[in-house]
Design a protein around this motif. Structure first.
Motif, PDB file in Angstrom:
ATOM      1  N   GLY A   1      37.278  -6.444  18.968  1.00 29.46           N
ATOM      2  CA  GLY A   1      36.498  -7.648  19.258  1.00 29.46           C
ATOM      3  C   GLY A   1      36.544  -7.897  20.639  1.00 29.46           C
ATOM      4  O   GLY A   1      37.578  -7.675  21.377  1.00 29.46           O
ATOM      5  N   HIS A   2      35.631  -8.477  21.315  1.00 31.69           N
ATOM      6  CA  HIS A   2      35.344  -8.456  22.719  1.00 31.69           C
ATOM      7  C   HIS A   2      36.455  -9.630  23.236  1.00 31.69           C
ATOM      8  O   HIS A   2      37.118  -9.316  24.062  1.00 31.69           O
ATOM      9  CB  HIS A   2      33.884  -8.938  22.851  1.00 31.69           C
ATOM     10  CG  HIS A   2      33.407  -8.682  24.298  1.00 31.69           C
ATOM     11  ND1 HIS A   2      32.252  -7.973  24.771  1.00 31.69           N
ATOM     12  CD2 HIS A   2      33.875  -9.422  25.460  1.00 31.69           C
ATOM     13  CE1 HIS A   2      32.420  -8.094  26.200  1.00 31.69           C
ATOM     14  NE2 HIS A   2      33.267  -8.950  26.711  1.00 31.69           N
ATOM     15  N   TYR A   3      36.259 -10.672  22.729  1.00 27.41           N
ATOM     16  CA  TYR A   3      37.074 -11.659  23.047  1.00 27.41           C
ATOM     17  C   TYR A   3      38.626 -11.217  22.919  1.00 27.41           C
ATOM     18  O   TYR A   3      39.506 -11.486  23.817  1.00 27.41           O
ATOM     19  CB  TYR A   3      36.879 -13.019  22.005  1.00 27.41           C
ATOM     20  CG  TYR A   3      37.820 -14.263  22.550  1.00 27.41           C
ATOM     21  CD1 TYR A   3      37.451 -15.033  23.419  1.00 27.41           C
ATOM     22  CD2 TYR A   3      38.844 -14.556  21.938  1.00 27.41           C
ATOM     23  CE1 TYR A   3      38.277 -16.066  23.857  1.00 27.41           C
ATOM     24  CE2 TYR A   3      39.873 -15.405  22.360  1.00 27.41           C
ATOM     25  CZ  TYR A   3      39.562 -16.212  23.056  1.00 27.41           C
ATOM     26  OH  TYR A   3      40.316 -17.181  23.502  1.00 27.41           O
TER      27      TYR A   3
ATOM     28  N   ILE B   1      34.888 -13.535  38.265  1.00 26.89           N
ATOM     29  CA  ILE B   1      35.381 -12.510  38.925  1.00 26.89           C
ATOM     30  C   ILE B   1      35.157 -11.087  37.947  1.00 26.89           C
ATOM     31  O   ILE B   1      35.089 -10.122  38.475  1.00 26.89           O
ATOM     32  CB  ILE B   1      37.042 -12.627  38.944  1.00 26.89           C
ATOM     33  CG1 ILE B   1      37.647 -11.531  39.600  1.00 26.89           C
ATOM     34  CG2 ILE B   1      37.511 -12.948  37.528  1.00 26.89           C
ATOM     35  CD1 ILE B   1      39.191 -12.276  40.015  1.00 26.89           C
ATOM     36  N   HIS B   2      35.101 -11.317  36.903  1.00 25.62           N
ATOM     37  CA  HIS B   2      34.522 -10.280  36.046  1.00 25.62           C
ATOM     38  C   HIS B   2      34.772  -8.675  36.048  1.00 25.62           C
ATOM     39  O   HIS B   2      35.717  -8.476  36.143  1.00 25.62           O
ATOM     40  CB  HIS B   2      32.973 -10.349  35.581  1.00 25.62           C
ATOM     41  CG  HIS B   2      32.483  -9.735  34.360  1.00 25.62           C
ATOM     42  ND1 HIS B   2      31.156  -9.331  34.360  1.00 25.62           N
ATOM     43  CD2 HIS B   2      32.775  -9.690  33.125  1.00 25.62           C
ATOM     44  CE1 HIS B   2      30.776  -9.119  33.082  1.00 25.62           C
ATOM     45  NE2 HIS B   2      31.985  -9.049  32.253  1.00 25.62           N
ATOM     46  N   THR B   3      33.821  -7.882  36.442  1.00 27.07           N
ATOM     47  CA  THR B   3      34.024  -6.513  36.468  1.00 27.07           C
ATOM     48  C   THR B   3      35.015  -6.214  37.855  1.00 27.07           C
ATOM     49  O   THR B   3      35.458  -4.960  37.970  1.00 27.07           O
ATOM     50  CB  THR B   3      32.675  -5.625  36.547  1.00 27.07           C
ATOM     51  OG1 THR B   3      31.614  -6.153  37.573  1.00 27.07           O
ATOM     52  CG2 THR B   3      32.025  -5.787  35.244  1.00 27.07           C
TER      53      THR B   3
ATOM     54  N   SER C   1      39.991  -8.364  23.195  1.00 32.99           N
ATOM     55  CA  SER C   1      40.445  -7.579  24.025  1.00 32.99           C
ATOM     56  C   SER C   1      40.650  -7.911  25.351  1.00 32.99           C
ATOM     57  O   SER C   1      41.329  -7.401  26.277  1.00 32.99           O
ATOM     58  CB  SER C   1      39.280  -6.138  24.216  1.00 32.99           C
ATOM     59  OG  SER C   1      38.103  -6.815  24.640  1.00 32.99           O
ATOM     60  N   GLU C   2      39.915  -9.335  25.639  1.00 38.59           N
ATOM     61  CA  GLU C   2      40.190  -9.776  27.081  1.00 38.59           C
ATOM     62  C   GLU C   2      40.927 -11.107  27.242  1.00 38.59           C
ATOM     63  O   GLU C   2      40.805 -11.869  27.932  1.00 38.59           O
ATOM     64  CB  GLU C   2      38.739  -9.965  27.438  1.00 38.59           C
ATOM     65  CG  GLU C   2      37.828  -8.682  27.953  1.00 38.59           C
ATOM     66  CD  GLU C   2      36.182  -9.111  28.136  1.00 38.59           C
ATOM     67  OE1 GLU C   2      35.880 -10.290  27.808  1.00 38.59           O
ATOM     68  OE2 GLU C   2      35.852  -8.186  28.682  1.00 38.59           O
ATOM     69  N   GLN C   3      41.366 -11.641  26.187  1.00 40.23           N
ATOM     70  CA  GLN C   3      42.101 -12.901  25.812  1.00 40.23           C
ATOM     71  C   GLN C   3      42.996 -12.969  26.639  1.00 40.23           C
ATOM     72  O   GLN C   3      43.372 -14.274  27.358  1.00 40.23           O
ATOM     73  CB  GLN C   3      42.312 -13.063  24.356  1.00 40.23           C
ATOM     74  CG  GLN C   3      43.510 -12.115  24.231  1.00 40.23           C
ATOM     75  CD  GLN C   3      44.071 -12.163  22.735  1.00 40.23           C
ATOM     76  OE1 GLN C   3      44.505 -13.301  22.382  1.00 40.23           O
ATOM     77  NE2 GLN C   3      43.857 -11.130  22.054  1.00 40.23           N
TER      78      GLN C   3
ATOM     79  N   GLY D   1      39.235  -3.065  28.264  1.00 44.87           N
ATOM     80  CA  GLY D   1      38.545  -4.424  27.961  1.00 44.87           C
ATOM     81  C   GLY D   1      37.169  -4.721  27.635  1.00 44.87           C
ATOM     82  O   GLY D   1      36.515  -4.210  28.625  1.00 44.87           O
ATOM     83  N   GLY D   2      36.639  -5.549  26.952  1.00 41.34           N
ATOM     84  CA  GLY D   2      35.130  -5.816  26.675  1.00 41.34           C
ATOM     85  C   GLY D   2      34.412  -4.649  26.154  1.00 41.34           C
ATOM     86  O   GLY D   2      35.012  -3.728  25.459  1.00 41.34           O
ATOM     87  N   SER D   3      33.180  -4.329  26.367  1.00 39.31           N
ATOM     88  CA  SER D   3      32.299  -3.622  25.569  1.00 39.31           C
ATOM     89  C   SER D   3      32.485  -2.109  26.257  1.00 39.31           C
ATOM     90  O   SER D   3      32.313  -1.860  27.367  1.00 39.31           O
ATOM     91  CB  SER D   3      30.733  -3.841  25.877  1.00 39.31           C
ATOM     92  OG  SER D   3      30.632  -5.152  25.387  1.00 39.31           O
TER      93      SER D   3
ATOM     94  N   SER E   1      36.219 -18.520  36.090  1.00 39.26           N
ATOM     95  CA  SER E   1      35.815 -17.966  34.738  1.00 39.26           C
ATOM     96  C   SER E   1      35.874 -16.587  34.955  1.00 39.26           C
ATOM     97  O   SER E   1      35.547 -15.647  36.024  1.00 39.26           O
ATOM     98  CB  SER E   1      34.374 -18.353  34.610  1.00 39.26           C
ATOM     99  OG  SER E   1      34.093 -17.828  33.330  1.00 39.26           O
ATOM    100  N   PHE E   2      36.343 -15.746  33.969  1.00 37.91           N
ATOM    101  CA  PHE E   2      36.088 -14.327  34.017  1.00 37.91           C
ATOM    102  C   PHE E   2      34.689 -14.035  33.855  1.00 37.91           C
ATOM    103  O   PHE E   2      34.016 -13.123  34.635  1.00 37.91           O
ATOM    104  CB  PHE E   2      36.814 -13.796  32.742  1.00 37.91           C
ATOM    105  CG  PHE E   2      36.916 -12.169  32.533  1.00 37.91           C
ATOM    106  CD1 PHE E   2      37.353 -11.218  33.712  1.00 37.91           C
ATOM    107  CD2 PHE E   2      36.183 -11.474  31.473  1.00 37.91           C
ATOM    108  CE1 PHE E   2      37.201 -10.175  33.592  1.00 37.91           C
ATOM    109  CE2 PHE E   2      36.154 -10.016  31.520  1.00 37.91           C
ATOM    110  CZ  PHE E   2      36.661  -9.348  32.315  1.00 37.91           C
ATOM    111  N   HIS E   3      34.106 -14.295  32.766  1.00 40.02           N
ATOM    112  CA  HIS E   3      32.439 -13.784  32.573  1.00 40.02           C
ATOM    113  C   HIS E   3      31.899 -14.844  33.525  1.00 40.02           C
ATOM    114  O   HIS E   3      31.865 -16.175  33.468  1.00 40.02           O
ATOM    115  CB  HIS E   3      31.943 -13.881  31.120  1.00 40.02           C
ATOM    116  CG  HIS E   3      32.650 -13.026  30.369  1.00 40.02           C
ATOM    117  ND1 HIS E   3      33.283 -13.300  29.068  1.00 40.02           N
ATOM    118  CD2 HIS E   3      32.617 -11.578  30.334  1.00 40.02           C
ATOM    119  CE1 HIS E   3      33.771 -12.289  28.440  1.00 40.02           C
ATOM    120  NE2 HIS E   3      33.420 -11.369  29.190  1.00 40.02           N
ATOM    121  N   PRO E   4      30.654 -14.517  34.191  1.00 40.89           N
ATOM    122  CA  PRO E   4      29.758 -15.135  34.692  1.00 40.89           C
ATOM    123  C   PRO E   4      28.755 -15.983  33.911  1.00 40.89           C
ATOM    124  O   PRO E   4      28.076 -15.368  33.100  1.00 40.89           O
ATOM    125  CB  PRO E   4      28.985 -14.240  35.808  1.00 40.89           C
ATOM    126  CG  PRO E   4      29.270 -12.823  35.098  1.00 40.89           C
ATOM    127  CD  PRO E   4      30.312 -12.982  34.217  1.00 40.89           C
TER     128      PRO E   4
HETATM  129 ZN   LIG Z   1      33.613  -9.297  28.493  1.00 41.33          ZN
END
Ligand SMILES: [Zn+2]
Length: 371
Positions: free
Chosen positions: A326-328, A98-100, A330-332, A285-287, A63-66
């Motif tokens: 949009g958050h999603y 894996i996120h940041t 930008s990271e899609q 990407g993201g905030s 998953s990207f976000h935890p």
């Molecule tokens: Zn994000």
């Protein structure tokens, strides 16, 4: 192949030590030694994504976000986090986030945005601090080159477009081997002087263990002296966001159209501006409100990110526009990036073994709708 093997492959690509301090990356749920049947790649690990993993017989979700971010005090099905985690545990499904770590590599999240826009000559927008270290060690003159090469092979001494960077000083080292020592040079109980080379190389934090192991392997001494010094300067190649140039100048309206179609956005919020021709664009990407000033300072005419607040838009100027896509949105493309990487690596991991499948989740986890 085991779950831990995927974790190691991801760590080679986007080192987990690059994660931000606030983050929670790595193996969040599951046994690292579990034999792997299949991998499902998602942006978020919701309960519905765990259901998809069960259906597809995947026992690892990357998953990207935890899904576990600020800790769990109980494991009862009280909210979307606990429900997803409980279902994963019950069904013996591991979860890696894996996120940041992926945000901070130049081929990561922002690179997918830059690709959609066709940005060229990209460089990191917010170079990350506290990643660089200096290693100082001492070698008998005749062994200095061997040791330098060992350090370079372990990844030290890389600076931008240069490799094998080091600084070397000649001097005299002294030591007195005590009883029980097995000295390569000198004798027990007698102070020995040796003409030595002090070798200095810089490296990145995640290379530390490999570097020390390589140093000790190559060094002739029983006890290897070395100093590790954290450096204050930011690492230009690692960090969040990218800034680059468009291959040809665009009007603001054309850029908006390109962003809208490229990112399938339901809504773009942007700041007032008077831009005529846009050449320089920054993405994150993201905030990304924390990087507005940096994007402006580096000369971006447009900064594309998400989660901007009302007051953030006041930082826009006639010649500098902020776009919230949009958050999603930008990271899609991050899912595609992870699937592409893992598919390639797993094919090469053990060609003789049955191939572990890598699937992209079909669940659109965006919690936001537009009207
Ligand atoms: Zn994000």
């Amino acid at each position: 192949m085991q779950v831990v093997d995927v974790l190691n492959l991801l760590d080679q690509w986007a080192p987990l030590t690059y994660s931000e301090d606030f983050d929670n990356t790595g193996l969040l749920v599951g046994d690292p030694k579990s034999p792997l049947r299949g991998i499902l790649v998602s942006l978020d690990t919701l309960e519905v994504v765990v259901d998809e993993a069960i259906k597809e017989d995947c026992n690892l979700i990357v998953s990207f976000h935890p899904i576990i971010f600020s800790g769990l005090k109980s494991l009862v099905p009280k909210d979307y986090v606990n429900k997803a985690v409980l279902k994963a545990i019950k069904n013996d499904i591991a979860i890696i986030a894996i996120h940041t770590a992926l945000d901070n590599v130049p081929h990561g999240v922002s690179a997918t945005m830059a690709k959609v826009l066709g940005l060229e000559n990209t460089r990191v927008l917010m170079p990350k601090e506290h990643l660089m270290y200096k290693l100082i060690t001492y070698a008998p003159n005749q062994d200095a080159e061997t040791i330098r090469q060992a350090l370079f092979s372990a990844g030290a001494g890389a600076l931008g477009n240069y490799q094998e960077c080091s600084f070397n000083l000649s001097g005299t080292g002294t030591f007195k081997p005590l009883a029980g020592a097995n000295p390569t040079l000198g004798q027990i109980g007698i102070q020995h002087s040796e003409q030595e080379t002090q070798i200095q190389v810089s490296f990145l934090r995640h290379q530390k263990n490999d570097l020390i192991a390589a140093l000790k392997k190559a060094h002739p001494y029983e006890e290897v002296a070395y100093d590790l010094i954290p450096l204050d300067q930011a690492c230009p190649e690692i960090g969040m966001g990218l800034i680059g140039t468009l291959s040809q100048g665009l009007s603001f309206e054309t850029l908006l159209e390109n962003v809208k179609s490229g990112f399938h956005t339901g809504c773009i919020k942007y700041s007032q501006n008077n831009l005529k021709e846009i050449n320089s664009v920054a993405v994150l990407g993201g905030s990304g409100s924390f990087a507005i000033d940096k994007a402006k300072a580096l000369g971006a005419q447009v900064y594309i990110t998400s989660d901007l607040k009302y007051h953030d838009y006041f930082k826009g100027q006639e010649n500098f526009a902020l776009l919230d896509i949009g958050h999603y949105e930008s990271e899609q493309f991050t899912k595609d990036l992870i699937v592409e990487y893992l598919s390639k690596k797993i094919t090469n991991f053990a060609p003789s073994l049955p191939r572990v499948k890598v699937l992209k989740s079909n669940v659109k986890t965006n919690p936001i709708s537009y009207y």
